[in-house]
Write a protein that holds these residues in place. Structure first.
Motif, PDB file in Angstrom:
ATOM      1  N   CYS A  72       0.798  -1.228   0.000  1.00  0.00           N
ATOM      2  CA  CYS A  72       0.000   0.000   0.000  1.00  0.00           C
ATOM      3  C   CYS A  72       0.830   1.277   0.000  1.00  0.00           C
ATOM      4  CB  CYS A  72      -0.923   0.009   1.221  1.00  0.00           C
ATOM      5  SG  CYS A  72      -2.032  -1.410   1.298  1.00  0.00           S
ATOM      6  N   GLY A  73       2.140   1.163   0.228  1.00  0.00           N
ATOM      7  CA  GLY A  73       2.982   2.350   0.267  1.00  0.00           C
ATOM      8  C   GLY A  73       3.930   2.317   1.448  1.00  0.00           C
ATOM      9  N   ALA A  74       4.173   3.488   2.016  1.00  0.00           N
ATOM     10  CA  ALA A  74       5.106   3.621   3.127  1.00  0.00           C
ATOM     11  C   ALA A  74       4.459   3.162   4.429  1.00  0.00           C
ATOM     12  CB  ALA A  74       5.562   5.075   3.244  1.00  0.00           C
ATOM     13  N   ALA A  75       5.263   3.078   5.478  1.00  0.00           N
ATOM     14  CA  ALA A  75       4.724   2.789   6.807  1.00  0.00           C
ATOM     15  C   ALA A  75       3.627   3.798   7.133  1.00  0.00           C
ATOM     16  CB  ALA A  75       5.831   2.850   7.849  1.00  0.00           C
ATOM     17  N   GLY A  76       2.543   3.310   7.662  1.00  0.00           N
ATOM     18  CA  GLY A  76       1.362   4.129   7.928  1.00  0.00           C
ATOM     19  C   GLY A  76       0.274   3.922   6.896  1.00  0.00           C
ATOM     20  N   ASP A  77       0.679   3.699   5.633  1.00  0.00           N
ATOM     21  CA  ASP A  77      -0.322   3.576   4.565  1.00  0.00           C
ATOM     22  C   ASP A  77      -1.098   2.268   4.649  1.00  0.00           C
ATOM     23  OD1 ASP A  77       0.302   6.042   3.518  1.00  0.00           O
ATOM     24  OD2 ASP A  77       1.749   5.259   2.066  1.00  0.00           O
ATOM     25  N   ALA A  78      -0.439   1.180   5.034  1.00  0.00           N
ATOM     26  CA  ALA A  78      -1.151  -0.092   5.150  1.00  0.00           C
ATOM     27  C   ALA A  78      -2.194  -0.024   6.260  1.00  0.00           C
ATOM     28  CB  ALA A  78      -0.169  -1.228   5.411  1.00  0.00           C
ATOM     29  N   LEU A  79      -1.854   0.624   7.354  1.00  0.00           N
ATOM     30  CA  LEU A  79      -2.807   0.755   8.455  1.00  0.00           C
ATOM     31  C   LEU A  79      -3.953   1.687   8.080  1.00  0.00           C
ATOM     32  CD1 LEU A  79      -0.281   0.676  11.370  1.00  0.00           C
ATOM     33  CD2 LEU A  79      -2.297  -0.791  11.192  1.00  0.00           C
ATOM     34  N   ARG A  80      -3.659   2.741   7.325  1.00  0.00           N
ATOM     35  CA  ARG A  80      -4.754   3.599   6.861  1.00  0.00           C
ATOM     36  C   ARG A  80      -5.671   2.824   5.923  1.00  0.00           C
ATOM     37  NH1 ARG A  80      -0.184   7.014   6.400  1.00  0.00           N
ATOM     38  NH2 ARG A  80      -0.073   8.433   8.179  1.00  0.00           N
ATOM     39  N   MET A  81      -5.086   1.960   5.102  1.00  0.00           N
ATOM     40  CA  MET A  81      -5.904   1.112   4.232  1.00  0.00           C
ATOM     41  C   MET A  81      -6.772   0.176   5.069  1.00  0.00           C
ATOM     42  SD  MET A  81      -6.435   0.619   0.928  1.00  0.00           S
ATOM     43  CE  MET A  81      -4.926   0.991   0.017  1.00  0.00           C
ATOM     44  N   LYS A  82      -6.183  -0.404   6.114  1.00  0.00           N
ATOM     45  CA  LYS A  82      -6.950  -1.284   7.009  1.00  0.00           C
ATOM     46  C   LYS A  82      -8.098  -0.516   7.660  1.00  0.00           C
ATOM     47  CE  LYS A  82      -7.918  -4.740   9.865  1.00  0.00           C
ATOM     48  NZ  LYS A  82      -7.004  -5.226  10.900  1.00  0.00           N
ATOM     49  N   LEU A  83      -7.855   0.720   8.069  1.00  0.00           N
ATOM     50  CA  LEU A  83      -8.908   1.517   8.698  1.00  0.00           C
ATOM     51  C   LEU A  83     -10.016   1.839   7.698  1.00  0.00           C
ATOM     52  CD1 LEU A  83      -6.877   3.966  10.976  1.00  0.00           C
ATOM     53  CD2 LEU A  83      -7.960   1.791  11.583  1.00  0.00           C
ATOM     54  N   ALA A  84      -9.649   2.112   6.449  1.00  0.00           N
ATOM     55  CA  ALA A  84     -10.668   2.380   5.428  1.00  0.00           C
ATOM     56  C   ALA A  84     -11.542   1.150   5.217  1.00  0.00           C
ATOM     57  CB  ALA A  84     -10.004   2.794   4.118  1.00  0.00           C
ATOM     58  N   ILE A  85     -10.912  -0.013   5.158  1.00  0.00           N
ATOM     59  CA  ILE A  85     -11.672  -1.262   4.995  1.00  0.00           C
ATOM     60  C   ILE A  85     -12.555  -1.506   6.212  1.00  0.00           C
ATOM     61  CG2 ILE A  85     -11.429  -3.782   4.865  1.00  0.00           C
ATOM     62  CD1 ILE A  85      -8.843  -3.203   3.211  1.00  0.00           C
ATOM     63  N   ASN A  86     -11.998  -1.287   7.404  1.00  0.00           N
ATOM     64  CA  ASN A  86     -12.776  -1.529   8.623  1.00  0.00           C
ATOM     65  C   ASN A  86     -13.910  -0.539   8.800  1.00  0.00           C
ATOM     66  OD1 ASN A  86     -11.260  -3.726   9.196  1.00  0.00           O
ATOM     67  ND2 ASN A  86     -10.466  -3.001  11.150  1.00  0.00           N
ATOM     68  N   LEU A  87     -13.745   0.674   8.272  1.00  0.00           N
ATOM     69  CA  LEU A  87     -14.859   1.630   8.306  1.00  0.00           C
ATOM     70  C   LEU A  87     -16.063   1.028   7.576  1.00  0.00           C
ATOM     71  CD1 LEU A  87     -14.552   5.444   7.570  1.00  0.00           C
ATOM     72  CD2 LEU A  87     -16.551   4.124   6.934  1.00  0.00           C
ATOM     73  N   TYR A  88     -15.794   0.490   6.393  1.00  0.00           N
ATOM     74  CA  TYR A  88     -16.856  -0.147   5.605  1.00  0.00           C
ATOM     75  C   TYR A  88     -17.394  -1.388   6.312  1.00  0.00           C
ATOM     76  CZ  TYR A  88     -18.928  -2.510   1.508  1.00  0.00           C
ATOM     77  OH  TYR A  88     -19.766  -3.155   0.645  1.00  0.00           O
ATOM     78  N   LEU A  89     -16.489  -2.223   6.824  1.00  0.00           N
ATOM     79  CA  LEU A  89     -16.886  -3.484   7.444  1.00  0.00           C
ATOM     80  C   LEU A  89     -17.706  -3.253   8.719  1.00  0.00           C
ATOM     81  CD1 LEU A  89     -14.727  -6.633   7.845  1.00  0.00           C
ATOM     82  CD2 LEU A  89     -15.784  -5.644   9.874  1.00  0.00           C
ATOM     83  N   CYS A  90     -17.207  -2.403   9.602  1.00  0.00           N
ATOM     84  CA  CYS A  90     -17.892  -2.196  10.886  1.00  0.00           C
ATOM     85  C   CYS A  90     -19.252  -1.533  10.693  1.00  0.00           C
ATOM     86  CB  CYS A  90     -17.015  -1.352  11.813  1.00  0.00           C
ATOM     87  SG  CYS A  90     -15.530  -2.202  12.398  1.00  0.00           S
ATOM     88  N   SER A  91     -19.329  -0.585   9.774  1.00  0.00           N
ATOM     89  CA  SER A  91     -20.616   0.058   9.499  1.00  0.00           C
ATOM     90  C   SER A  91     -21.574  -0.911   8.825  1.00  0.00           C
ATOM     91  CB  SER A  91     -20.407   1.295   8.617  1.00  0.00           C
ATOM     92  OG  SER A  91     -19.573   2.242   9.256  1.00  0.00           O
ATOM     93  N   SER A  92     -21.046  -1.753   7.916  1.00  0.00           N
ATOM     94  CA  SER A  92     -21.884  -2.727   7.207  1.00  0.00           C
ATOM     95  C   SER A  92     -22.472  -3.755   8.164  1.00  0.00           C
ATOM     96  CB  SER A  92     -21.071  -3.436   6.120  1.00  0.00           C
ATOM     97  OG  SER A  92     -20.646  -2.532   5.131  1.00  0.00           O
ATOM     98  N   LEU A  93     -21.683  -4.167   9.152  1.00  0.00           N
ATOM     99  CA  LEU A  93     -22.191  -5.157  10.098  1.00  0.00           C
ATOM    100  C   LEU A  93     -23.347  -4.596  10.917  1.00  0.00           C
ATOM    101  CD1 LEU A  93     -21.705  -8.051  11.183  1.00  0.00           C
ATOM    102  CD2 LEU A  93     -20.503  -6.982  13.074  1.00  0.00           C
ATOM    103  N   VAL A  94     -23.261  -3.327  11.290  1.00  0.00           N
ATOM    104  CA  VAL A  94     -24.364  -2.701  12.013  1.00  0.00           C
ATOM    105  C   VAL A  94     -25.596  -2.639  11.115  1.00  0.00           C
ATOM    106  CG1 VAL A  94     -25.175  -0.550  13.051  1.00  0.00           C
ATOM    107  CG2 VAL A  94     -22.898  -1.418  13.604  1.00  0.00           C
TER     108      VAL A  94
END
Length: 287
Positions: free
Chosen positions: A162-184
């Motif tokens: 995904c890029g430099a350090a920090g970018d993979a975690l930001r990608m994970k947060l973007a995915i989890n935003l969708y996932l956590c909201s979708s589960l609700v």
């Protein structure tokens, strides 16, 4: 055979380490709470170390699958004289979910001490972890990521740089935003179907036949219907993730109204049922 270190044998870490061991990777492992040796299959080359320091100093590469950044700091002995010796000449692969800004600072500290850091959070819960079907998001030097790819393969069906350090975690947060909201949203829909007196087997069939079908829904919908909250992806972890997302969104000056509501509902589920249940338990605060 050269040993690989693995620190953190929790809900996700243990099945991930098992997959490595089953694929012939020799492991030195450590967990905060003691695990019985028979948690690994017979014939696997796995040794239980006496301390995180023993794992780090005895392995050229160590994987960390830990709860939070405090746990990472503790096992690395960061901000102590031992830290440099623990990471110098080593590759540290961080596979847990932490604040991206923390990960960037950790990468800098490890580099200054003469080590290499690969940010490698995974997308998926316990079942994909058991099946070696996680998605690994990589942040950091591409050469380090390429060198680690064969080691990560038994745990992960895909590896995405995904890029430099920090970018993979930001990608994970973007995915989890969708996932956590979708589960609700799935929990609300399931509650609606139940209150409307609809046959829930037919509701499940209709969801599976439509455009919203996914492996995630296939796993979580029956748990909601049966109130089976045996942990696969913990509700406390879901709440922690939403808090990390809200923090990063604030840094980006980004509104996240659906995520904010979801985060509050996960917090209520933790308060009502405790932290050691599945994130699907969020349906309980709707009922």
């Amino acid at each position: 055979m050269e040993k690989v270190g693995f620190i953190g044998l929790g809900t996700m870490g243990l099945p991930m380490a098992r997959n490595l061991a089953r694929h012939g990777v020799a492991l030195d492992v450590w967990n905060r709470t003691q695990k019985a040796p028979d948690v690994f299959p017979d014939g696997c080359d796995v040794a239980f170390a006496r301390s995180p320091r023993a794992v780090l100093r005895g392995s050229r590469t160590s994987i960390l699958m830990l709860l939070n950044q405090d746990a990472v700091d503790a096992v690395l002995e960061r901000d102590t004289a031992a830290f440099a010796e623990n990471v110098r000449g080593k590759t540290i692969i961080g596979m847990g979910s932490v604040d991206p800004s923390y990960s960037v600072a950790l990468a800098d500290d490890i580099a200054q001490a003469g080590g290499a850091y690969l940010e490698a959070p995974v997308s998926g819960s316990r079942v994909p972890a058991e099946n070696g079907q996680l998605v690994c998001l990589l942040g950091g030097d591409r050469a380090v990521a390429e060198a680690a790819a064969p080691l990560l393969r038994p745990m992960c069906k895909d590896q995405i740089h995904c890029g430099a350090a920090g970018d993979a975690l930001r990608m994970k947060l973007a995915i989890n935003l969708y996932l956590c909201s979708s589960l609700v949203a799935l929990a609300e829909a399931t509650s609606f179907a139940r209150k409307a007196g609809l046959p829930l087997d037919k509701f499940t069939q209709a969801v599976a036949a439509g455009p919203l079908s996914s492996d995630f829904v296939t796993i979580k919908l029956p748990k909601m219907i049966d109130s089976d909250f045996t942990v696969q992806a913990g509700v406390a972890d879901a709440h922690t993730s939403t808090c990390l997302i809200r923090t990063e969104a604030a840094r980006l000056c980004l509104a996240t109204p659906q995520l904010d509501v979801s985060s509050d509902l996960y917090a209520r589920a933790v308060q009502a049922l405790g932290p050691k249940v599945d994130m699907s338990s969020v349906i309980s605060v709707l009922n």
